[in-house]
Design an enzyme around this catalytic site. Structure first.
Site, mmCIF file in Angstrom:
data_model
loop_
_atom_site.group_PDB
_atom_site.id
_atom_site.type_symbol
_atom_site.label_atom_id
_atom_site.label_comp_id
_atom_site.label_asym_id
_atom_site.label_seq_id
_atom_site.Cartn_x
_atom_site.Cartn_y
_atom_site.Cartn_z
ATOM 1 C CB SER A 93 -1.048 -0.012 1.109
ATOM 2 O OG SER A 93 -1.498 1.276 1.340
ATOM 3 C CE1 TYR A 102 -3.863 -1.903 5.210
ATOM 4 C CE2 TYR A 102 -3.280 0.435 4.647
ATOM 5 C CZ TYR A 102 -3.593 -0.661 4.415
ATOM 6 O OH TYR A 102 -3.748 -1.159 3.150
#
Length: 261
Positions: free
Chosen positions: A140, A153
């Site tokens: 990501s 995350y």
């Protein structure tokens, strides 16, 4: 069995389903992994995917024995995949001051990191012996720079990028490619929970098309869309003081059990 085979985790929604559909349309057989297998079956039927072209495996990627067993069963039932995509992941906000959120971090790292290595594990030996294959890690842009409220995350996706880079060096002498794909904002059930602006938001099918191209080319690293790659690089170059000031007051990712508003 003459068709290539793609093994895809997180196939019950979002990016996983978009990738599965694109690979199927490109002539691949599918090995689809999810906890919610009934949803995968309903989705495959709704999209007219031939029953002879796919198998569904029930697994929880955060449990090493579970995902390793799914990979081993895939080899037994469908053969050694040509492409393995470790797509399954979770994204939950975190506040280090909250004791319960430490468990969020444990679960995030178990799914996004240990789960990725465990996804690849059953196939590495066979691919190195065959001297071909592609292992794909879904990272990501959030792994490029830490964002407030996204500690678990961001840390997990930074680890994905570094892990895949390490693995790429290990696999290269054996003819096995390792591809890192870093999505920006993709319109999925996961991102719809975000309460902040999402520049360059992409539809899953557009992401899947570009990811497929990067995977089949064997790109070592690709940010999709490219505009988010530019943004990420610019953020990486900012001095810490300016970066911190820029993100001050930015809405944080929703924590577990936190109301929508």
């Amino acid at each position: 069995m003459t068709q290539p085979l793609a093994f895809i985790t997180g196939a019950s929604s979002g990016i996983g389903q978009a990738l599965a559909l694109h690979f199927y349309q490109a002539g691949y057989r599918l090995a689809l992994v999810a906890r919610r297998t009934s949803e995968v079956k309903s989705w495959a039927d709704a999209h007219g995917i031939s029953a002879a072209s796919y198998e569904i495996y029930s697994a929880d990627v955060s449990v090493v024995d579970s995902i390793v067993a799914a990979g081993t069963e895939c080899i037994s039932r469908q053969g050694l995949p040509d492409v393995v995509i470790a797509n399954a992941g979770i994204s939950v906000g975190m506040d280090t001051a909250e004791r319960d959120d430490l468990e969020v971090m444990v679960r995030t790292l178990a799914t996004n990191n240990t789960g990725m290595a465990a996804t690849f594990h059953p196939f590495v030996q066979g691919m190195t012996q065959r001297r071909s294959g592609t292992l794909v890690g879904i990272g990501s842009v959030a792994g490029i720079r830490g964002l407030p409220g996204h500690g678990a995350y961001c840390a997990s996706k930074a680890a994905v990028i570094s892990y895949c880079e390490s693995l790429r060096g290990e696999m290269r002498p054996h003819g096995v490619r390792v591809v890192t794909i870093c999505p920006g904002y993709i319109d999925t059930p996961l991102t719809r929970q975000n309460r902040y602006s999402m520049p360059f938001l992409m539809q899953p099918q557009d992401f899947a098309r570009q990811a497929f191209q990067a995977i089949t080319r064997g790109d070592s690293y690709r940010v999709i869309p490219w505009q988010m790659g530019v943004v990420a690089k610019l953020l990486r170059m900012l001095p810490n003081a300016l970066f911190d000031r820029l993100l001050a007051g930015r809405p944080r990712k929703r924590r577990q059990n936190e109301p929508a508003n």
